[in-house]
Design a protein around this motif. Structure first.
Motif, PDB file in Angstrom:
ATOM      1  N   LEU A   1     -23.462 -96.659   3.257  1.00 45.17           N
ATOM      2  CA  LEU A   1     -24.156 -97.906   2.910  1.00 45.17           C
ATOM      3  C   LEU A   1     -25.567 -97.618   2.415  1.00 45.17           C
ATOM      4  O   LEU A   1     -26.056 -98.284   1.502  1.00 45.17           O
ATOM      5  CB  LEU A   1     -24.180 -98.857   4.111  1.00 45.17           C
TER       6      LEU A   1
ATOM      7  N   THR B   1     -27.537-100.560  -0.096  1.00 44.17           N
ATOM      8  CA  THR B   1     -27.338-101.932   0.344  1.00 44.17           C
ATOM      9  C   THR B   1     -28.632-102.437   0.966  1.00 44.17           C
ATOM     10  O   THR B   1     -29.321-101.703   1.672  1.00 44.17           O
ATOM     11  CB  THR B   1     -26.193-102.042   1.364  1.00 44.17           C
TER      12      THR B   1
ATOM     13  N   SER C   1     -27.945-107.071   5.199  1.00 42.91           N
ATOM     14  CA  SER C   1     -26.629-106.928   5.823  1.00 42.91           C
ATOM     15  C   SER C   1     -25.541-106.795   4.762  1.00 42.91           C
ATOM     16  O   SER C   1     -25.702-107.226   3.630  1.00 42.91           O
ATOM     17  CB  SER C   1     -26.344-108.127   6.721  1.00 42.91           C
ATOM     18  N   ALA C   2     -24.426-106.191   5.167  1.00 43.78           N
ATOM     19  CA  ALA C   2     -23.328-105.961   4.233  1.00 43.78           C
ATOM     20  C   ALA C   2     -22.011-106.367   4.859  1.00 43.78           C
ATOM     21  O   ALA C   2     -21.820-106.219   6.068  1.00 43.78           O
ATOM     22  CB  ALA C   2     -23.271-104.484   3.836  1.00 43.78           C
TER      23      ALA C   2
ATOM     24  N   VAL D   1     -18.126-105.300   4.497  1.00 44.30           N
ATOM     25  CA  VAL D   1     -17.293-104.221   3.963  1.00 44.30           C
ATOM     26  C   VAL D   1     -15.851-104.704   3.985  1.00 44.30           C
ATOM     27  O   VAL D   1     -15.344-105.103   5.034  1.00 44.30           O
ATOM     28  CB  VAL D   1     -17.447-102.944   4.814  1.00 44.30           C
TER      29      VAL D   1
ATOM     30  N   THR E   1     -17.412 -99.579  11.480  1.00 47.06           N
ATOM     31  CA  THR E   1     -18.307-100.615  10.958  1.00 47.06           C
ATOM     32  C   THR E   1     -18.772-101.562  12.053  1.00 47.06           C
ATOM     33  O   THR E   1     -19.904-102.028  12.036  1.00 47.06           O
ATOM     34  CB  THR E   1     -17.610-101.394   9.828  1.00 47.06           C
TER      35      THR E   1
ATOM     36  N   ALA F   1     -23.680-104.695   9.452  1.00 48.10           N
ATOM     37  CA  ALA F   1     -22.461-104.642   8.640  1.00 48.10           C
ATOM     38  C   ALA F   1     -21.303-105.291   9.381  1.00 48.10           C
ATOM     39  O   ALA F   1     -21.223-105.242  10.605  1.00 48.10           O
ATOM     40  CB  ALA F   1     -22.117-103.202   8.291  1.00 48.10           C
TER      41      ALA F   1
ATOM     42  N   HIS G   1     -24.190-112.574   4.285  1.00 46.78           N
ATOM     43  CA  HIS G   1     -24.494-111.170   4.060  1.00 46.78           C
ATOM     44  C   HIS G   1     -25.145-111.000   2.690  1.00 46.78           C
ATOM     45  O   HIS G   1     -24.877-111.761   1.768  1.00 46.78           O
ATOM     46  CB  HIS G   1     -23.218-110.324   4.128  1.00 46.78           C
TER      47      HIS G   1
ATOM     48  N   THR H   1     -24.964-108.096   0.850  1.00 48.65           N
ATOM     49  CA  THR H   1     -24.225-107.177  -0.011  1.00 48.65           C
ATOM     50  C   THR H   1     -22.735-107.233   0.303  1.00 48.65           C
ATOM     51  O   THR H   1     -22.350-107.310   1.471  1.00 48.65           O
ATOM     52  CB  THR H   1     -24.718-105.726   0.200  1.00 48.65           C
TER      53      THR H   1
ATOM     54  N   VAL I   1     -19.326-104.991  -0.189  1.00 47.31           N
ATOM     55  CA  VAL I   1     -18.806-103.664  -0.515  1.00 47.31           C
ATOM     56  C   VAL I   1     -17.284-103.742  -0.460  1.00 47.31           C
ATOM     57  O   VAL I   1     -16.719-104.098   0.572  1.00 47.31           O
ATOM     58  CB  VAL I   1     -19.320-102.597   0.482  1.00 47.31           C
TER      59      VAL I   1
END
Length: 81
Positions: free
Chosen positions: A16, A21, A24-25, A27, A40, A46, A62, A64, A66
């Motif tokens: 990440l 990123t 927050s992401a 996934v 994760t 994340a 979030h 980002t 992914v």
């Protein structure tokens, strides 16, 4: 699955970071990727979701998104139905 196939939380955090990123992401990968899901969940910034679980609420909270290629195809198929 052998232990060498396991993804570690540190590896996910590094990935990440490499992807740069911000914040927050979320996934997204197949629900069968248990090692990625478990790795994760240990990250405060994340969240792991299978393509079937992607929803507007999680996307908006979030910074980002992914996706793996398989997850992108699954989402495309789901949204075009």
């Amino acid at each position: 699955m052998c232990s060498s196939d396991l993804v570690k939380t540190k590896s996910v955090a590094t990935a990440l970071g490499t992807l740069e990123t911000k914040g927050s992401a979320v996934v997204v990968d197949a629900a069968t990727n248990e090692s990625l899901r478990l790795s994760t969940r240990n990250l405060a910034n994340a969240t792991f979701l299978p393509p079937e679980g992607v929803n507007v609420y999680d996307l908006l909270r979030h910074d980002t998104l992914v996706l793996t290629q398989d997850a992108a195809r699954a989402l495309e198929k789901r949204l075009s139905a």
